[in-house]
Design an enzyme around this catalytic site. Structure first.
Site, PDB file in Angstrom:
ATOM      1  N   LEU A  42     -49.934  90.655 -43.206  1.00 58.33           N
ATOM      2  CA  LEU A  42     -50.165  91.071 -44.582  1.00 58.33           C
ATOM      3  C   LEU A  42     -50.218  89.815 -45.433  1.00 58.33           C
ATOM      4  O   LEU A  42     -49.527  88.833 -45.140  1.00 58.33           O
ATOM      5  CB  LEU A  42     -49.041  91.982 -45.095  1.00 58.33           C
ATOM      6  CG  LEU A  42     -48.904  93.389 -44.504  1.00 58.33           C
ATOM      7  CD1 LEU A  42     -47.679  94.084 -45.091  1.00 58.33           C
ATOM      8  CD2 LEU A  42     -50.151  94.216 -44.750  1.00 58.33           C
ATOM      9  N   ASP A  43     -51.019  89.834 -46.478  1.00 61.45           N
ATOM     10  CA  ASP A  43     -51.041  88.698 -47.395  1.00 61.45           C
ATOM     11  C   ASP A  43     -49.634  88.457 -47.947  1.00 61.45           C
ATOM     12  O   ASP A  43     -48.835  89.392 -48.082  1.00 61.45           O
ATOM     13  CB  ASP A  43     -51.989  88.970 -48.563  1.00 61.45           C
ATOM     14  CG  ASP A  43     -53.442  88.996 -48.137  1.00 61.45           C
ATOM     15  OD1 ASP A  43     -53.752  88.514 -47.032  1.00 61.45           O
ATOM     16  OD2 ASP A  43     -54.265  89.526 -48.919  1.00 61.45           O
ATOM     17  N   ARG A  44     -49.355  87.229 -48.269  1.00 59.01           N
ATOM     18  CA  ARG A  44     -48.014  86.855 -48.738  1.00 59.01           C
ATOM     19  C   ARG A  44     -47.544  87.713 -49.907  1.00 59.01           C
ATOM     20  O   ARG A  44     -46.380  88.122 -49.957  1.00 59.01           O
ATOM     21  CB  ARG A  44     -48.002  85.377 -49.133  1.00 59.01           C
ATOM     22  CG  ARG A  44     -46.652  84.877 -49.617  1.00 59.01           C
ATOM     23  CD  ARG A  44     -46.647  83.373 -49.772  1.00 59.01           C
ATOM     24  NE  ARG A  44     -45.327  82.865 -50.104  1.00 59.01           N
ATOM     25  CZ  ARG A  44     -44.995  81.573 -50.104  1.00 59.01           C
ATOM     26  NH1 ARG A  44     -45.907  80.663 -49.786  1.00 59.01           N
ATOM     27  NH2 ARG A  44     -43.764  81.190 -50.408  1.00 59.01           N
ATOM     28  N   THR A  47     -48.606  90.736 -50.743  1.00 59.30           N
ATOM     29  CA  THR A  47     -48.720  92.170 -50.486  1.00 59.30           C
ATOM     30  C   THR A  47     -47.415  92.670 -49.889  1.00 59.30           C
ATOM     31  O   THR A  47     -46.840  92.036 -49.006  1.00 59.30           O
ATOM     32  CB  THR A  47     -49.877  92.452 -49.507  1.00 59.30           C
ATOM     33  OG1 THR A  47     -51.109  91.986 -50.077  1.00 59.30           O
ATOM     34  CG2 THR A  47     -49.997  93.932 -49.216  1.00 59.30           C
ATOM     35  N   ARG A 101     -58.576  93.216 -51.739  1.00 58.62           N
ATOM     36  CA  ARG A 101     -58.565  92.477 -52.996  1.00 58.62           C
ATOM     37  C   ARG A 101     -59.972  92.081 -53.408  1.00 58.62           C
ATOM     38  O   ARG A 101     -60.353  92.201 -54.584  1.00 58.62           O
ATOM     39  CB  ARG A 101     -57.678  91.245 -52.853  1.00 58.62           C
ATOM     40  CG  ARG A 101     -56.231  91.576 -52.531  1.00 58.62           C
ATOM     41  CD  ARG A 101     -55.466  90.387 -51.966  1.00 58.62           C
ATOM     42  NE  ARG A 101     -55.409  89.282 -52.911  1.00 58.62           N
ATOM     43  CZ  ARG A 101     -54.901  88.093 -52.604  1.00 58.62           C
ATOM     44  NH1 ARG A 101     -54.422  87.858 -51.382  1.00 58.62           N
ATOM     45  NH2 ARG A 101     -54.868  87.131 -53.510  1.00 58.62           N
TER      46      ARG A 101
END
Length: 311
Positions: A133-135, A137, A234
């Site tokens: 997961l993105d940092r 998120t 995003r």
């Protein structure tokens, strides 16, 4: 003086390639080149026989490791614990907070992977993350408790065998159809560490979106992620004039505060795991709204995640 070691492969480690097994089992920082040299020269034996680095090993086999002096062992991270949403013999589901990186790296001293290693320092097979997961998120993050499960999860994510549902607060009033299919070509640009993703060329990204709350200033949308490209949600939302609230990379510099993007539900092999977003105040999501979001996933299972604090 260092001595020869004989290690019996456990069930959790079964199926690994010999080189990877050794890298996980060796103490301290031992260069891969040294391990490969041991194998090539026959200093590593499996059931008294020679093996190649990428031969797979099975439970019950005995691996001979030659004497060696361990390099400096990296200290376990102590940045904090982790909250588990679900745990069984094969899978751990982690409630990842926004702002915590998934993996460590240059300038990143605290990460989910590091905390996992600190929680299970003596495990034969330390739980290993199966996706990212993105940092910034938040939401569900799955880790495998054994190597067989890791292979299965990796294949499931790569082949589209995992149902993924996200929630996002976006800028502006979402006026699309009840279920909008987003289709874009997505391409990474820039140097590693400062890459961005743009639409127009590259690999196809697919996602299905439905509005749950549609106001003039902000909208809450549910997103069923069909593919899993870098920054996909995003980028696809921002390219349509609806950047995720708090997204400083794709929000045209207007965003402040934490990013409001959350992985709410994952379904693997018929097991459904859910985690309500931790948002409060104007960003809080009512239970009935979460129920409407789940309609994007075909069918429902009964297993729901209940956080276990204090891990």
């Amino acid at each position: 003086m260092p001595k020869v070691q004989f290690i019996t492969v456990t069930r959790a480690e079964s199926g690994q390639k010999l080189l990877r097994f050794l890298e996980r089992r060796l103490l301290g920082d031992v260069p891969r080149s040294a391990v490969q040299r041991w194998i090539r020269k026959g200093q590593v034996r499996v059931d008294k026989g020679r093996k190649k680095p990428f031969d797979r090993i099975e439970a019950g086999q005995v691996v001979r490791i030659p004497p060696y002096t361990p390099g400096e062992e990296k200290p376990a991270q102590s940045g904090g614990g982790l909250t588990l949403v679900h745990q069984d013999a094969d899978i751990l589901a982690i409630a990842k907070p926004a702002g915590l990186a998934v993996h460590g790296g240059d300038g990143i001293d605290d990460s989910v992977a590091g905390r996992l290693a600190a929680l299970y320092p003596d495990a034969d097979f330390r739980p290993t993350l199966a996706h990212r997961l993105d940092r910034h998120t938040s939401g569900l993050l799955l880790a495998a408790a054994n190597y067989e499960s890791l292979r299965h999860l990796n294949h499931a994510f790569a082949s589209g065998g995992v149902d993924k549902l996200y929630l996002a607060w976006v800028r502006g009033q979402w006026t699309g159809p009840d279920r909008t299919l987003l289709t874009d070509r997505l391409e990474k640009r820039g140097e590693p560490g400062s890459q961005t993703v743009r639409t127009g060329s590259g690999k196809t990204g697919l996602a299905e979106v439905t509005a749950l709350v549609a106001d003039r200033e902000y909208s809450l949308v549910a997103v069923r992620l069909i593919t899993g490209r870098t920054h996909q949600i995003r980028v696809q939302l921002a390219s349509r004039g609806h950047p995720v609230v708090g997204d400083r990379k794709y929000g045209e510099g207007r965003e402040r505060g934490p990013m409001r993007l959350h992985c709410h539900a994952l379904r693997v092999d018929g097991t459904l795991l859910t985690l309500a977003p931790p948002w409060e105040g104007r960003w809080a999501v009512e239970p009935e709204t979460l129920g409407r979001a789940m309609e994007l996933l075909d069918g429902r299972d009964t297993l729901r995640g209940t956080p276990k604090p204090g891990m």
